[in-house]
Write a protein that holds these residues in place. Structure first.
Motif, PDB file in Angstrom:
ATOM      1  N   ASP A  58     -35.396  15.349 -37.238  1.00  0.00           N
ATOM      2  CA  ASP A  58     -34.787  15.819 -38.483  1.00  0.00           C
ATOM      3  C   ASP A  58     -34.750  17.340 -38.541  1.00  0.00           C
ATOM      4  OD1 ASP A  58     -33.707  15.132 -41.165  1.00  0.00           O
ATOM      5  OD2 ASP A  58     -35.473  16.231 -41.846  1.00  0.00           O
ATOM      6  N   ARG A 111     -26.167  14.813 -36.906  1.00  0.00           N
ATOM      7  CA  ARG A 111     -26.037  14.302 -38.271  1.00  0.00           C
ATOM      8  C   ARG A 111     -24.558  14.073 -38.587  1.00  0.00           C
ATOM      9  NH1 ARG A 111     -29.840  18.915 -40.970  1.00  0.00           N
ATOM     10  NH2 ARG A 111     -31.883  18.053 -40.429  1.00  0.00           N
ATOM     11  N   GLY A 112     -24.312  12.991 -39.303  1.00  0.00           N
ATOM     12  CA  GLY A 112     -22.939  12.708 -39.697  1.00  0.00           C
ATOM     13  C   GLY A 112     -22.129  11.987 -38.649  1.00  0.00           C
ATOM     14  N   HIS A 113     -22.711  11.760 -37.461  1.00  0.00           N
ATOM     15  CA  HIS A 113     -21.990  11.031 -36.420  1.00  0.00           C
ATOM     16  C   HIS A 113     -21.760   9.594 -36.867  1.00  0.00           C
ATOM     17  CE1 HIS A 113     -21.103   9.215 -32.503  1.00  0.00           C
ATOM     18  NE2 HIS A 113     -20.846  10.447 -32.067  1.00  0.00           N
ATOM     19  N   ARG A 114     -20.653   9.001 -36.457  1.00  0.00           N
ATOM     20  CA  ARG A 114     -20.303   7.638 -36.880  1.00  0.00           C
ATOM     21  C   ARG A 114     -21.340   6.615 -36.446  1.00  0.00           C
ATOM     22  NH1 ARG A 114     -17.258   4.837 -32.686  1.00  0.00           N
ATOM     23  NH2 ARG A 114     -17.034   6.141 -30.825  1.00  0.00           N
ATOM     24  N   VAL A 150     -24.462   6.859 -36.675  1.00  0.00           N
ATOM     25  CA  VAL A 150     -25.617   6.840 -37.584  1.00  0.00           C
ATOM     26  C   VAL A 150     -25.537   5.624 -38.506  1.00  0.00           C
ATOM     27  CG1 VAL A 150     -26.785   8.032 -39.473  1.00  0.00           C
ATOM     28  CG2 VAL A 150     -25.932   9.343 -37.509  1.00  0.00           C
ATOM     29  N   HIS A 151     -24.331   5.300 -38.923  1.00  0.00           N
ATOM     30  CA  HIS A 151     -24.148   4.179 -39.856  1.00  0.00           C
ATOM     31  C   HIS A 151     -23.620   2.921 -39.172  1.00  0.00           C
ATOM     32  CE1 HIS A 151     -24.956   6.986 -43.057  1.00  0.00           C
ATOM     33  NE2 HIS A 151     -24.000   7.796 -42.612  1.00  0.00           N
ATOM     34  N   GLY A 194     -23.012  19.095 -32.051  1.00  0.00           N
ATOM     35  CA  GLY A 194     -21.876  18.193 -31.872  1.00  0.00           C
ATOM     36  C   GLY A 194     -21.237  18.258 -30.503  1.00  0.00           C
TER      37      GLY A 194
END
Length: 293
Positions: free
Chosen positions: A247, A169-172, A174-175, A232
């Motif tokens: 999730d 989660r929050g890894h670049r 993802v977006h 991570g």
């Protein structure tokens, strides 16, 4: 020749399935020396060598492969004789890799128990283990991610399973995943066995994009890989069917643009059982399972 002890045959079958004397000893709460001594006694009684040692454990010799199905029948026959009042119950023997045993296999076995009275024997193995087990009639069905081509093996192909990128989660990514080539910049977590078909498939697909991943960690557990990614420690590529709990595991599954990032799905079984009613019933269940995907 001395009278064969059925308990020694059961031990022989257990070692053959585990491909390891030490693992069998642990499972049966026996010392390794006891297991070894009883196997040696059985080999003396039979007049042949049953196993050869390998760096990772033991494997059946040609004589061992011949004796394996005979030993299964003898053990089963004694069980029936000692329980004359009980109806004989067929054992359904299923083998698969870790990905299938954590997703598809349990659901299919649940369904077969609704319509048939069977005992279940499930074990995990690598591709080579399953090929050997099918050819030697040591297993009834194998769930596979690569085909087996052998005259004594029947093969059914089902829809392939997509392979997704798995990141914390929050890894670049993802977006914004700029391209598959961007994976080369990230530490990678891979399956431990470099000879496994899935590991080879990933390497081949990534090589198309000149991506040769920086493998920082190797694991033989899908849940373990997800746990490491969640912390991570790297990214990975996993079959989509194994990511239903992404999730909850703290990871994000990202579909890739290239449709070739997928893994085939096969069900294989020996031709010797293809006309049995249980075989037909299980095939129907597996077919229905994959039709709902």
């Amino acid at each position: 020749m001395e009278r064969l002890e059925t308990k020694d045959l059961e031990l022989f079958l257990a070692v053959a399935r585990n491909r390891s004397i030490s693992r069998t000893a642990d499972q049966l709460y026996m010392s390794q020396s006891t297991v070894t001594n009883r196997l040696q006694r059985l080999e003396r009684d039979l007049g042949c060598q049953l196993f050869t040692r390998t760096p990772g454990g033991v494997q059946l010799t040609e004589e061992g492969k011949r004796i394996y199905p005979l030993a299964e029948r003898m053990v089963d026959l004694e069980r029936r004789m000692l329980e004359p009042s009980k109806r004989a119950v067929r054992t359904l023997r299923v083998m698969s890799g870790r990905a299938f045993v954590s997703t598809d296999v349990p659901k299919c076995l649940h369904q077969i128990l609704q319509i048939a009275e069977v005992r279940l024997q499930v074990r995990m193995g690598m591709y080579e283990d399953m090929v050997e087990a099918l050819i030697g009639n040591q297993v009834d069905f194998c769930f596979l991610g690569e085909p087996i081509h052998h005259p004594r093996v029947r093969l059914i192909e089902y829809p392939p399973d997509a392979i997704d990128l798995v990141v914390p989660r929050g890894h670049r990514f993802v977006h914004d995943l700029p391209s598959i080539g961007a994976l080369a910049e990230e530490p990678f977590i891979a399956f431990a066995d470099t000879t496994a078909p899935f590991r080879r498939r990933i390497a081949m697909l990534l090589a198309k994009y000149n991506v040769y991943p920086d493998v920082r960690m190797e694991l033989d557990s899908i849940d373990g890989i997800k746990a490491m990614v969640a912390q991570g420690l790297g990214i990975s590529l996993l079959p989509r069917r194994t990511l239903h709990d992404a999730d909850a595991k703290g990871v994000v599954a990202i579909p890739l643009s290239d449709p070739q990032f997928c893994r085939p799905t096969f069900l294989a079984y020996p031709d010797a059982i293809e006309h049995e009613e249980l075989t037909k019933a299980f095939i129907a269940i597996v077919t229905q399972h994959y039709s709902e995907k």
